[in-house]
Write a protein that holds these residues in place. Structure first.
Motif, mmCIF file in Angstrom:
data_model
loop_
_atom_site.group_PDB
_atom_site.id
_atom_site.type_symbol
_atom_site.label_atom_id
_atom_site.label_comp_id
_atom_site.label_asym_id
_atom_site.label_seq_id
_atom_site.Cartn_x
_atom_site.Cartn_y
_atom_site.Cartn_z
ATOM 1 N N PRO B 27 -5.532 -9.423 -3.234
ATOM 2 C CA PRO B 27 -4.154 -8.952 -3.390
ATOM 3 C C PRO B 27 -3.234 -9.347 -2.225
ATOM 4 C CG PRO B 27 -5.688 -7.222 -4.008
ATOM 5 C CD PRO B 27 -6.512 -8.341 -3.437
ATOM 6 N N GLY B 28 -3.739 -9.189 -0.997
ATOM 7 C CA GLY B 28 -2.913 -9.501 0.176
ATOM 8 C C GLY B 28 -2.606 -10.986 0.284
ATOM 9 N N VAL B 31 -0.277 -12.048 -2.795
ATOM 10 C CA VAL B 31 1.111 -11.568 -2.726
ATOM 11 C C VAL B 31 1.863 -12.266 -1.600
ATOM 12 C CG1 VAL B 31 0.882 -9.553 -1.189
ATOM 13 C CG2 VAL B 31 2.536 -9.513 -3.020
ATOM 14 N N GLN B 70 3.698 -4.387 3.537
ATOM 15 C CA GLN B 70 2.678 -4.580 2.505
ATOM 16 C C GLN B 70 1.387 -3.798 2.797
ATOM 17 O OE1 GLN B 70 5.170 -6.132 0.206
ATOM 18 N NE2 GLN B 70 3.084 -6.188 -0.544
ATOM 19 N N VAL B 74 -1.311 -1.132 0.401
ATOM 20 C CA VAL B 74 -2.780 -1.166 0.303
ATOM 21 C C VAL B 74 -3.323 0.250 0.402
ATOM 22 C CG1 VAL B 74 -4.917 -1.984 1.394
ATOM 23 C CG2 VAL B 74 -2.912 -3.473 1.316
ATOM 24 N N GLN B 218 1.379 -5.611 -5.205
ATOM 25 C CA GLN B 218 0.171 -5.429 -4.386
ATOM 26 C C GLN B 218 -0.475 -4.069 -4.635
ATOM 27 O OE1 GLN B 218 0.446 -6.343 -0.196
ATOM 28 N NE2 GLN B 218 -1.765 -6.304 0.059
ATOM 29 N N THR B 239 -4.246 -8.586 4.006
ATOM 30 C CA THR B 239 -2.778 -8.632 4.090
ATOM 31 C C THR B 239 -2.333 -9.357 5.359
ATOM 32 O OG1 THR B 239 -2.768 -6.514 2.961
ATOM 33 C CG2 THR B 239 -0.702 -7.185 3.948
ATOM 34 N N CYS B 301 2.630 -13.639 -10.464
ATOM 35 C CA CYS B 301 2.620 -12.320 -9.817
ATOM 36 C C CYS B 301 3.727 -11.421 -10.367
ATOM 37 C CB CYS B 301 2.789 -12.465 -8.309
ATOM 38 S SG CYS B 301 1.396 -13.270 -7.539
#
Lengths: 68, 422
Positions: B27-28, B31, B70, B74, B218, B239, B301
């Motif tokens: 995800p990190g 994104v 970001q 998380v 995210q 991230t 995304c």
């Protein structure tokens, strides 16, 4: 009384009705904010509302100047 | 223990940690690299052409900015197991929920159109008509999600994210003077003095670094991946690595145009690529591929962020781990966004320039709200428990959020009233 069924026919009307029911259900589910409304949270949300009103006025002004 | 044993022990520990990271990474990285979308690449390209290496130092400042914002998503996703749209509805009620959700749906769709503009413009350089680009891209994007596993989607997305690094070899192709890059780029200064135009570019670079869809994407991706509280450190590392990559790509992009197009009036990345292809075909090809990939990454995304949000709010099944029969509305939303955005591009006389400008303005209405909600949620002990923001995280978060709000608002206003700063 004007209903979605009358306006769009039975089939589409039923679909629109189910959507309206769904939105009402969501509104009921989230009617009350679950976060504790402390002074800080209330203040942040107030500032956010004022900020958004400012932006809406700005957009309206831009729209007005474009039309002129 | 002798040296050999110590080395072997540390080596095994490193390999084990790397394996865990590779499982949890995603995800990190995605994104952050998707943050360099078509709009982002255009901003960096024009920045390099306008100011040379002079604003590289500013891009470095954006690294902690992107990370701090970001990273909070998380923790919020891993602890609450909810996407950002659902979290806002639940915590702040239906008014703020609907506002954020509808604003997100609109801004995401408009941004998706801009990603298609970038992709079609990039492939037009290779004489591929927009219709073919849109059809092929839409098919690939549908195949990516329809295979029924989040893990597979994520690994394919990481592959596309890796293509975003093409700006690094591209920079080596132009043979920049390393001394000049370091001397002009790393010393904070305002090339040509601080004026309205420079300020606009600073704001544009910030605007491309943090976009509303990134927060929603995210957090939902963390939930769909099934990350738990114990995975948070790995998510944070993911991230951080992603933010380092995003800034590296941005810097190399600026180096390319700062070297070969410095002082040349450039309005878009596609225009820059077309110019370069005439003088250096390899370079122009790299830039065009980079632009296409940036648009593609952004598109996958953004459309997913919208579908996740729809699923969360309406209570539909909303996971890439579901087959199409199990989550029909989730995939229908995804397809609908793709098709409608594609159709807009193909419409003759579609107001594409207006849409590109409008995205910035609409994003400004959502970004502050999303960021404020993020900070408020991360400070709620009931929701976050021991993972709530520390004082240091709050100071960093609040300073960054307030700065972003002020600068992105000014950016939106100057987009509406271009003569304001001149």
């Amino acid at each position: 009384m004007i209903t979605p069924e009358r306006l769009f026919g039975q089939r589409i009307g039923r679909v629109i009705h189910s959507w309206i029911d769904k939105i009402n259900e969501i509104n009921r589910k989230y009617a009350e904010p679950k976060i504790q409304m402390s002074g800080g949270v209330k203040f942040a949300l107030l500032i956010l509302r004022l900020y958004l009103i400012f932006l809406v006025l700005l957009l309206a002004y831009k729209f007005y100047t474009m039309l002129r | 223990m002798d040296f050999g044993s110590t080395f072997f022990y540390k080596y095994r520990r490193f390999v084990k940690a790397l394996k865990i990271y590779l499982i949890l990474a995603g995800p990190g990285l995605i994104v952050m690299l998707a943050d360099n979308d078509a709009g982002g690449i255009t901003t960096y390209t024009v920045t390099g052409a306008k100011f040379g290496y002079g604003l590289i130092w500013f891009l470095l400042i954006l690294l902690p900015v992107a990370y701090v914002v970001q990273e909070m998503t998380v923790r919020l996703g891993a602890v609450t197991k909810r996407g950002h749209a659902e979290a806002i509805f639940d915590a702040f009620g239906s008014f703020w929920g609907w506002f954020s959700f509808l604003d997100l749906a609109l801004v995401n769709w408009l941004t998706l159109v801009t990603e298609f503009i970038g992709m079609t413009a990039a492939l037009l350089i290779f004489h591929i008509p927009p219709l073919i680009t849109i059809i092929v891209v839409s098919i690939i994007m549908m195949i990516m999600v329809l295979q029924g596993r989040y893990w597979t989607w994520e690994k394919i997305a990481i592959l596309f994210a890796a293509v975003n690094l093409i700006y690094i070899p591209a920079a080596f192709l132009v043979h920049p003077s390393v001394g000049d890059v370091l001397a002009q780029g790393l010393v904070p200064h305002f090339p040509g003095g601080f004026n309205g135009e420079l300020f606009f570019f600073l704001m544009a670079n910030i605007g491309t670094t943090i976009a509303p869809w990134m927060i929603f994407f995210q957090q939902s991706a963390v939930v769909d991946k099934g990350m738990k509280e114990k995975d948070i450190p790995w998510g944070q590392m993911d991230t951080l690595i992603g933010s380092v990559f995003t800034v590296i790509v941005a810097i190399f992009c600026v180096v390319v145009t700062g070297t070969v197009l410095y002082g040349v009036p450039v309005e878009s990345a596609a225009q820059a690529a077309a110019m370069m292809i005439g003088t250096n075909p390899w370079l122009g090809t790299c830039i065009a591929i980079g632009l296409f990939d940036a648009g593609f990454l952004g598109a996958i995304c953004i459309s997913l962020a919208s579908s996740w949000a729809f699923g969360e709010v309406f209570g539909w099944a909303h996971s890439l781990n579901f087959k199409i029969r199990e989550a029909p509305w989730f995939y229908a939303c995804y397809l609908f966004a793709l098709i409608t955005a594609g159709i807009v591009i193909l419409l003759p006389n579609a107001p594409l320039v207006l849409i590109t400008l409008f995205v910035q303005v609409i994003a400004v209405t959502l970004l502050p709200a999303a960021l404020v909600f993020l900070i408020l949620l991360l400070n709620n002990e009931e929701i976050m428990g021991k993972y709530k923001n520390t004082i240091a995280q709050n100071i960093a978060g609040i300073v960054i959020v307030v700065s972003i709000i002020i600068l992105s608002t000014l950016y939106g206003i100057t987009t509406l009233f271009p003569n304001l700063l001149s």
